[in-house]
Design an enzyme around this catalytic site. Sequence first.
Site, PDB file in Angstrom:
ATOM      1  CG  ASP A  47      -3.626   3.480 -14.212  1.00  0.00           C
ATOM      2  OD1 ASP A  47      -4.792   3.998 -13.368  1.00  0.00           O
ATOM      3  OD2 ASP A  47      -2.664   3.181 -13.994  1.00  0.00           O
TER       4      ASP A  47
ATOM      5  CG  LEU B  57     -12.764   3.284  -5.611  1.00  0.00           C
ATOM      6  CD1 LEU B  57     -14.589   3.018  -5.537  1.00  0.00           C
ATOM      7  CD2 LEU B  57     -12.466   3.936  -6.391  1.00  0.00           C
TER       8      LEU B  57
ATOM      9  CG  ASP C 187     -14.014   9.815   5.516  1.00  0.00           C
ATOM     10  OD1 ASP C 187     -14.163   9.950   6.856  1.00  0.00           O
ATOM     11  OD2 ASP C 187     -14.344  10.359   4.612  1.00  0.00           O
ATOM     12  CB  ILE C 188     -15.351   7.545  10.038  1.00  0.00           C
ATOM     13  CG1 ILE C 188     -16.881   8.459   9.303  1.00  0.00           C
ATOM     14  CG2 ILE C 188     -14.454   8.889  11.078  1.00  0.00           C
ATOM     15  CD1 ILE C 188     -18.050   8.825  10.890  1.00  0.00           C
ATOM     16  N   PRO C 189     -15.033   4.521  10.184  1.00  0.00           N
ATOM     17  CG  PRO C 189     -14.546   3.000  11.715  1.00  0.00           C
ATOM     18  CD  PRO C 189     -14.567   4.018  11.575  1.00  0.00           C
TER      19      PRO C 189
ATOM     20  NE  ARG D 204       2.983   3.512 -16.640  1.00  0.00           N
ATOM     21  CZ  ARG D 204       3.578   4.799 -15.271  1.00  0.00           C
ATOM     22  NH1 ARG D 204       3.923   5.784 -15.465  1.00  0.00           N
ATOM     23  NH2 ARG D 204       3.448   3.806 -14.476  1.00  0.00           N
TER      24      ARG D 204
HETATM   25  O1  C5P Z   1       1.787   1.545 -15.526  1.00  0.00           O
HETATM   26  P1  C5P Z   1       2.235   0.800 -14.349  1.00  0.00           P
HETATM   27  O2  C5P Z   1       2.420  -0.961 -14.358  1.00  0.00           O
HETATM   28  O3  C5P Z   1       3.014   1.487 -13.868  1.00  0.00           O
HETATM   29  O4  C5P Z   1       1.116   0.864 -13.719  1.00  0.00           O
HETATM   30  C1  C5P Z   1       0.471   0.241 -12.051  1.00  0.00           C
HETATM   31  C2  C5P Z   1      -0.678   0.623 -11.303  1.00  0.00           C
HETATM   32  O5  C5P Z   1      -0.208   0.128 -10.349  1.00  0.00           O
HETATM   33  C3  C5P Z   1      -1.460   2.159 -11.431  1.00  0.00           C
HETATM   34  O6  C5P Z   1      -3.001   1.640 -12.263  1.00  0.00           O
HETATM   35  C4  C5P Z   1      -1.077   2.212  -9.746  1.00  0.00           C
HETATM   36  O7  C5P Z   1      -1.629   3.638  -9.352  1.00  0.00           O
HETATM   37  C5  C5P Z   1      -0.878   0.946  -9.542  1.00  0.00           C
HETATM   38  N1  C5P Z   1      -0.032   1.024  -7.942  1.00  0.00           N
HETATM   39  C6  C5P Z   1       1.696   1.170  -8.319  1.00  0.00           C
HETATM   40  N2  C5P Z   1       1.997   1.239  -6.876  1.00  0.00           N
HETATM   41  C7  C5P Z   1       1.157   0.991  -5.638  1.00  0.00           C
HETATM   42  C8  C5P Z   1      -0.092   0.770  -6.242  1.00  0.00           C
HETATM   43  C9  C5P Z   1      -0.851   1.027  -6.761  1.00  0.00           C
HETATM   44  O8  C5P Z   1       1.811   1.109  -8.908  1.00  0.00           O
HETATM   45  N3  C5P Z   1       1.941   1.498  -4.757  1.00  0.00           N
END
Ligand code: C5P
Length: 246
Positions: A13, A64, A68-70, A209
């Site tokens: 990210d 991603l 949306d629709i299938p 992070r």
């Molecule tokens: O930085 P961190 O370890 O919190 O990143 C977690 C990643 O997982 C991010 O890209 C976040 O969008 C994704 N994510 C999440 N929780 C969810 C689904 C996806 O934190 N339920």
Amino acid sequence: MQQGAAPVAVALDAPDLDRAAYWAELVTPHVSTVKIGLELYLRYGPDVVASVRGASGVKVFLDLKLLDIPATVAGAARAVSRLRPEFLTVHAMGGPDVIRAAVEAAPATRVAAVTVLTSIGDADLAMLGMPEPVGDVVRRLPVMAVDSGARGLVCSPHEVAAVRAEVGPDVTLITPGVRPAGSAADDQARVATPEEAFLAGADLLVIGRPITSAPDPGAAAAAIAASLRRVGAGAVTGHAGGVRSR
Ligand code: C5P
């Protein structure tokens, strides 16, 4: 991917493409997978995949969250399948036809269903006309998704054991909300350590992070990989889902 690379998808990210590619380069000796989210993909387009993959052959997780629709989801999944992502996420809320459309359009990719976003609570579901508590929906959707062809599921480390009991051993369970002991929870409400998530049955740990904000992301990834090796992860590699033997 290196033999023995940890079953971790590093969430790239990043504010820009150079930073994402740099992080990917630092962590790929230690982890199996890097995750590209909507922000990076929409800003830089499909080329972002080649940029972060580099020459390393690291697996790419395209997060991603298609909905949306299938026919449209099928078109989108077909469009990104040429990038050879290992994983592609689709919202389970789209229902069986949407999941099936993605699976059929991207046969070489492991389509992973997102059940209920962690930002959604009981009140949100009620407003959407779903009176059940989130916990019940989180248990029901995985079965529907797997019956519709999904080979992966995104769930919290706290749900892994329950979801595993519902869907059996062949589905890749992917867990965000992972924090090494002593690191900041950031905005994650319910966290587990990498070892806890792995021992609960997760196949691929999404970690952002704690690695990318560390002074040395490569060293942070290496430390997490070492902690996972101590509990038996990384012993078996090469499986599409990074699934280990225990
Ligand atoms: O930085 P961190 O370890 O919190 O990143 C977690 C990643 O997982 C991010 O890209 C976040 O969008 C994704 N994510 C999440 N929780 C969810 C689904 C996806 O934190 N339920």
